[in-house]
Design a protein around this motif. Structure first.
Motif, PDB file in Angstrom:
ATOM      1  N   ARG A   1       6.308  -5.819  -5.147  1.00 54.74           N
ATOM      2  CA  ARG A   1       5.595  -5.667  -6.423  1.00 54.74           C
ATOM      3  C   ARG A   1       5.007  -4.271  -6.595  1.00 54.74           C
ATOM      4  O   ARG A   1       4.992  -3.720  -7.700  1.00 54.74           O
ATOM      5  CB  ARG A   1       4.481  -6.713  -6.506  1.00 54.74           C
ATOM      6  N   ALA A   2       4.523  -3.683  -5.506  1.00 55.57           N
ATOM      7  CA  ALA A   2       3.961  -2.334  -5.605  1.00 55.57           C
ATOM      8  C   ALA A   2       5.043  -1.324  -5.992  1.00 55.57           C
ATOM      9  O   ALA A   2       4.815  -0.434  -6.820  1.00 55.57           O
ATOM     10  CB  ALA A   2       3.318  -1.935  -4.274  1.00 55.57           C
ATOM     11  N   PHE A   3       6.230  -1.469  -5.426  1.00 53.97           N
ATOM     12  CA  PHE A   3       7.330  -0.565  -5.764  1.00 53.97           C
ATOM     13  C   PHE A   3       7.772  -0.760  -7.211  1.00 53.97           C
ATOM     14  O   PHE A   3       8.132   0.207  -7.903  1.00 53.97           O
ATOM     15  CB  PHE A   3       8.509  -0.799  -4.820  1.00 53.97           C
ATOM     16  N   VAL A   4       7.735  -2.007  -7.685  1.00 49.51           N
ATOM     17  CA  VAL A   4       8.113  -2.260  -9.081  1.00 49.51           C
ATOM     18  C   VAL A   4       7.126  -1.572 -10.037  1.00 49.51           C
ATOM     19  O   VAL A   4       7.530  -0.975 -11.038  1.00 49.51           O
ATOM     20  CB  VAL A   4       8.166  -3.770  -9.368  1.00 49.51           C
ATOM     21  N   ASN A   5       5.850  -1.644  -9.720  1.00 48.55           N
ATOM     22  CA  ASN A   5       4.849  -0.964 -10.554  1.00 48.55           C
ATOM     23  C   ASN A   5       5.077   0.546 -10.551  1.00 48.55           C
ATOM     24  O   ASN A   5       4.893   1.219 -11.584  1.00 48.55           O
ATOM     25  CB  ASN A   5       3.447  -1.293 -10.058  1.00 48.55           C
ATOM     26  N   GLN A   6       5.501   1.075  -9.411  1.00 48.45           N
ATOM     27  CA  GLN A   6       5.789   2.508  -9.346  1.00 48.45           C
ATOM     28  C   GLN A   6       7.059   2.855 -10.130  1.00 48.45           C
ATOM     29  O   GLN A   6       7.157   3.932 -10.723  1.00 48.45           O
ATOM     30  CB  GLN A   6       5.910   2.945  -7.885  1.00 48.45           C
TER      31      GLN A   6
ATOM     32  N   ASN B   1       8.275  -7.996 -19.348  1.00 42.51           N
ATOM     33  CA  ASN B   1       7.915  -9.035 -18.390  1.00 42.51           C
ATOM     34  C   ASN B   1       8.607  -8.819 -17.048  1.00 42.51           C
ATOM     35  O   ASN B   1       9.819  -8.923 -16.923  1.00 42.51           O
ATOM     36  CB  ASN B   1       8.298 -10.402 -18.963  1.00 42.51           C
ATOM     37  N   LEU B   2       7.799  -8.534 -16.018  1.00 42.33           N
ATOM     38  CA  LEU B   2       8.361  -8.264 -14.692  1.00 42.33           C
ATOM     39  C   LEU B   2       8.981  -9.501 -14.086  1.00 42.33           C
ATOM     40  O   LEU B   2       9.897  -9.404 -13.254  1.00 42.33           O
ATOM     41  CB  LEU B   2       7.290  -7.715 -13.760  1.00 42.33           C
ATOM     42  N   ASP B   3       8.512 -10.693 -14.457  1.00 48.33           N
ATOM     43  CA  ASP B   3       9.063 -11.922 -13.884  1.00 48.33           C
ATOM     44  C   ASP B   3      10.548 -12.082 -14.220  1.00 48.33           C
ATOM     45  O   ASP B   3      11.279 -12.766 -13.512  1.00 48.33           O
ATOM     46  CB  ASP B   3       8.291 -13.138 -14.400  1.00 48.33           C
ATOM     47  N   GLN B   4      10.994 -11.443 -15.307  1.00 48.96           N
ATOM     48  CA  GLN B   4      12.404 -11.515 -15.670  1.00 48.96           C
ATOM     49  C   GLN B   4      13.282 -10.724 -14.719  1.00 48.96           C
ATOM     50  O   GLN B   4      14.499 -10.938 -14.653  1.00 48.96           O
ATOM     51  CB  GLN B   4      12.599 -10.994 -17.096  1.00 48.96           C
TER      52      GLN B   4
ATOM     53  N   LEU C   1      16.654  -3.536   5.827  1.00 53.93           N
ATOM     54  CA  LEU C   1      17.494  -4.647   5.373  1.00 53.93           C
ATOM     55  C   LEU C   1      18.236  -4.343   4.073  1.00 53.93           C
ATOM     56  O   LEU C   1      19.003  -5.173   3.593  1.00 53.93           O
ATOM     57  CB  LEU C   1      16.652  -5.915   5.205  1.00 53.93           C
ATOM     58  N   GLY C   2      17.967  -3.192   3.470  1.00 62.27           N
ATOM     59  CA  GLY C   2      18.631  -2.840   2.224  1.00 62.27           C
ATOM     60  C   GLY C   2      18.191  -3.679   1.046  1.00 62.27           C
ATOM     61  O   GLY C   2      18.925  -3.825   0.065  1.00 62.27           O
ATOM     62  N   ILE C   3      16.968  -4.214   1.109  1.00 56.71           N
ATOM     63  CA  ILE C   3      16.499  -5.140   0.077  1.00 56.71           C
ATOM     64  C   ILE C   3      15.414  -4.534  -0.804  1.00 56.71           C
ATOM     65  O   ILE C   3      15.455  -4.643  -2.030  1.00 56.71           O
ATOM     66  CB  ILE C   3      15.978  -6.445   0.729  1.00 56.71           C
ATOM     67  N   SER C   4      14.433  -3.888  -0.214  1.00 54.33           N
ATOM     68  CA  SER C   4      13.269  -3.426  -0.964  1.00 54.33           C
ATOM     69  C   SER C   4      13.213  -1.908  -1.120  1.00 54.33           C
ATOM     70  O   SER C   4      13.347  -1.377  -2.219  1.00 54.33           O
ATOM     71  CB  SER C   4      11.987  -3.936  -0.293  1.00 54.33           C
ATOM     72  N   ARG C   5      13.043  -1.191  -0.025  1.00 52.44           N
ATOM     73  CA  ARG C   5      12.827   0.253  -0.115  1.00 52.44           C
ATOM     74  C   ARG C   5      14.044   1.017  -0.627  1.00 52.44           C
ATOM     75  O   ARG C   5      13.939   1.821  -1.565  1.00 52.44           O
ATOM     76  CB  ARG C   5      12.389   0.792   1.257  1.00 52.44           C
ATOM     77  N   SER C   6      15.201   0.782  -0.021  1.00 50.90           N
ATOM     78  CA  SER C   6      16.393   1.520  -0.445  1.00 50.90           C
ATOM     79  C   SER C   6      16.852   1.099  -1.840  1.00 50.90           C
ATOM     80  O   SER C   6      17.355   1.920  -2.612  1.00 50.90           O
ATOM     81  CB  SER C   6      17.532   1.336   0.559  1.00 50.90           C
ATOM     82  N   SER C   7      16.665  -0.174  -2.196  1.00 54.14           N
ATOM     83  CA  SER C   7      17.036  -0.603  -3.546  1.00 54.14           C
ATOM     84  C   SER C   7      16.110   0.035  -4.583  1.00 54.14           C
ATOM     85  O   SER C   7      16.543   0.378  -5.690  1.00 54.14           O
ATOM     86  CB  SER C   7      17.005  -2.126  -3.667  1.00 54.14           C
ATOM     87  N   THR C   8      14.845   0.219  -4.217  1.00 54.35           N
ATOM     88  CA  THR C   8      13.917   0.933  -5.103  1.00 54.35           C
ATOM     89  C   THR C   8      14.404   2.356  -5.333  1.00 54.35           C
ATOM     90  O   THR C   8      14.396   2.865  -6.466  1.00 54.35           O
ATOM     91  CB  THR C   8      12.506   0.957  -4.497  1.00 54.35           C
TER      92      THR C   8
ATOM     93  N   GLU D   1       0.821  -1.214   0.000  1.00 48.93           N
ATOM     94  CA  GLU D   1       0.000   0.000   0.000  1.00 48.93           C
ATOM     95  C   GLU D   1       0.856   1.267   0.000  1.00 48.93           C
ATOM     96  O   GLU D   1       0.341   2.372  -0.175  1.00 48.93           O
ATOM     97  CB  GLU D   1      -0.920   0.030   1.229  1.00 48.93           C
ATOM     98  N   ALA D   2       2.155   1.139   0.212  1.00 50.10           N
ATOM     99  CA  ALA D   2       3.027   2.304   0.372  1.00 50.10           C
ATOM    100  C   ALA D   2       3.258   3.021  -0.958  1.00 50.10           C
ATOM    101  O   ALA D   2       3.366   2.398  -2.015  1.00 50.10           O
ATOM    102  CB  ALA D   2       4.354   1.874   0.969  1.00 50.10           C
ATOM    103  N   ASN D   3       3.362   4.324  -0.886  1.00 55.50           N
ATOM    104  CA  ASN D   3       3.660   5.151  -2.052  1.00 55.50           C
ATOM    105  C   ASN D   3       5.062   5.713  -1.907  1.00 55.50           C
ATOM    106  O   ASN D   3       5.309   6.613  -1.109  1.00 55.50           O
ATOM    107  CB  ASN D   3       2.637   6.290  -2.168  1.00 55.50           C
TER     108      ASN D   3
END
Length: 313
Positions: A287-292, A308-311, A248-255, A218-220
């Motif tokens: 997935r939400a961050f990827v769409n953004q 293809n996002l799966d790639q 953890l340096g995995i999702s938010r900061s990598s985005t 849900e985060a923007n």
């Protein structure tokens, strides 16, 4: 049979600092780092976890404790070899230069690498610039320690990975709280992409950008992209060293890092993602961050190019 390739100092730095729950250096088949300098030079100082390669009758002896066929990264270094090409084999012609003389021109790391590549599936990497170059750039990864106990590797605190040479790093909240890391990397600005408040630069908006966002579907985060890109651009122009981090340096900061590279280099999500993944192999924006990020690609490039996002995962 594997091939010989050059390994840039930044690449080895990032290999040494990969993390799962613990440093990947704890994994026995992750990295085999080999030092082919003299015993005196090795004893005086070497790179962290490096083993010295011994010689017997001018033959390099493969460390018995290492199963090279299973090792993911095998990196060899001497003092200062800079190229595979500049130390080429001699010619068998009328110039009185023969293959034996040519081989004498090869650096020790290359000579050793040629032996090792017979025993490994993955490429054998020769560290460009050798010990001299790497230790000048990353002096804090030098040591005199020869034997590492498992519990010592478990306790080892990896450094943030390097995204832009000596300028932009991607890491975790705990790394951002470590004063030794801040000093060693000369960090002078933080982008904190988490809900937690770090100990450095608090109250100084010129050195700290705090993007308070949850790692949730849900985060923007995209509403902060322009601001963070401007913040990084300004600091790079000022010569600052910036650490971007989340829990953890995995999702938010990598985005955040991927969004910046798309902006800075005007390149696709896929290309930026691939580059960051190479620097830090466990990055995984939700997935939400990827769409953004896809929407950001449309803004940056004027259209959607990544398919293809799966790639990406």
């Amino acid at each position: 049979m594997a091939e010989l390739v050059m390994c840039e100092p930044t690449e080895l730095y990032n290999i040494l600092n990969q993390v799962t729950k613990l440093s990947r250096l704890t994994e026995p088949n992750y990295l085999c780092l080999l030092d082919v300098r003299s015993k005196h030079e090795y004893d005086e100082s070497h790179l962290i976890t490096a083993r010295r390669v011994k010689q017997e009758k001018n033959q390099y002896l493969i460390p018995e404790s290492v199963d090279l066929d299973c090792v993911r990264y095998c990196v060899v270094y001497d003092n200062n070899t800079t190229s595979l090409d500049s130390l080429a084999e001699g010619k068998d012609d009328d110039d009185n230069t023969d293959k034996d003389k040519g081989r004498l021109l090869l650096g020790p790391a290359i000579e050793c690498g040629k032996v090792l590549k017979e025993f490994t599936r993955h490429p054998v990497s020769i560290l460009r610039g050798g010990y001299e170059c790497f230790s000048a750039m990353y002096h804090f990864l030098r040591t005199q320690k020869i034997i590492w106990m498992p519990q010592e590797l478990d306790a080892y605190q990896p450094y943030p990975v390097e995204i832009l040479f000596r300028r932009l790093y991607l890491g975790t909240f705990s790394q951002a709280c470590d004063p030794k890391i801040q000093k060693d990397l000369k960090i002078s600005a933080h982008i904190n992409v988490s809900m937690e408040v770090g100990p450095f630069f608090v109250g100084d908006p010129n050195k700290l950008l705090h993007i308070q966002v949850e790692d949730s579907l849900e985060a923007n985060i995209s509403s902060f992209f322009r601001h963070l890109c401007h913040f990084i651009d300004v600091h790079l122009e000022l010569g600052s060293v910036i650490l971007v981090f989340s829990k953890l340096g995995i999702s938010r900061s990598s985005t955040a890092i991927i969004a910046y590279l798309m902006h800075q280099r005007e390149q696709t999500l896929k290309r930026s993602w691939t580059y960051v993944k190479k620097c830090k192999n466990n990055v995984c924006p939700n997935r939400a961050f990827v769409n953004q990020l896809l929407q950001w690609e449309e803004i940056i490039l004027g259209g959607l190019i990544t398919g293809n996002l799966d790639q990406l995962y």
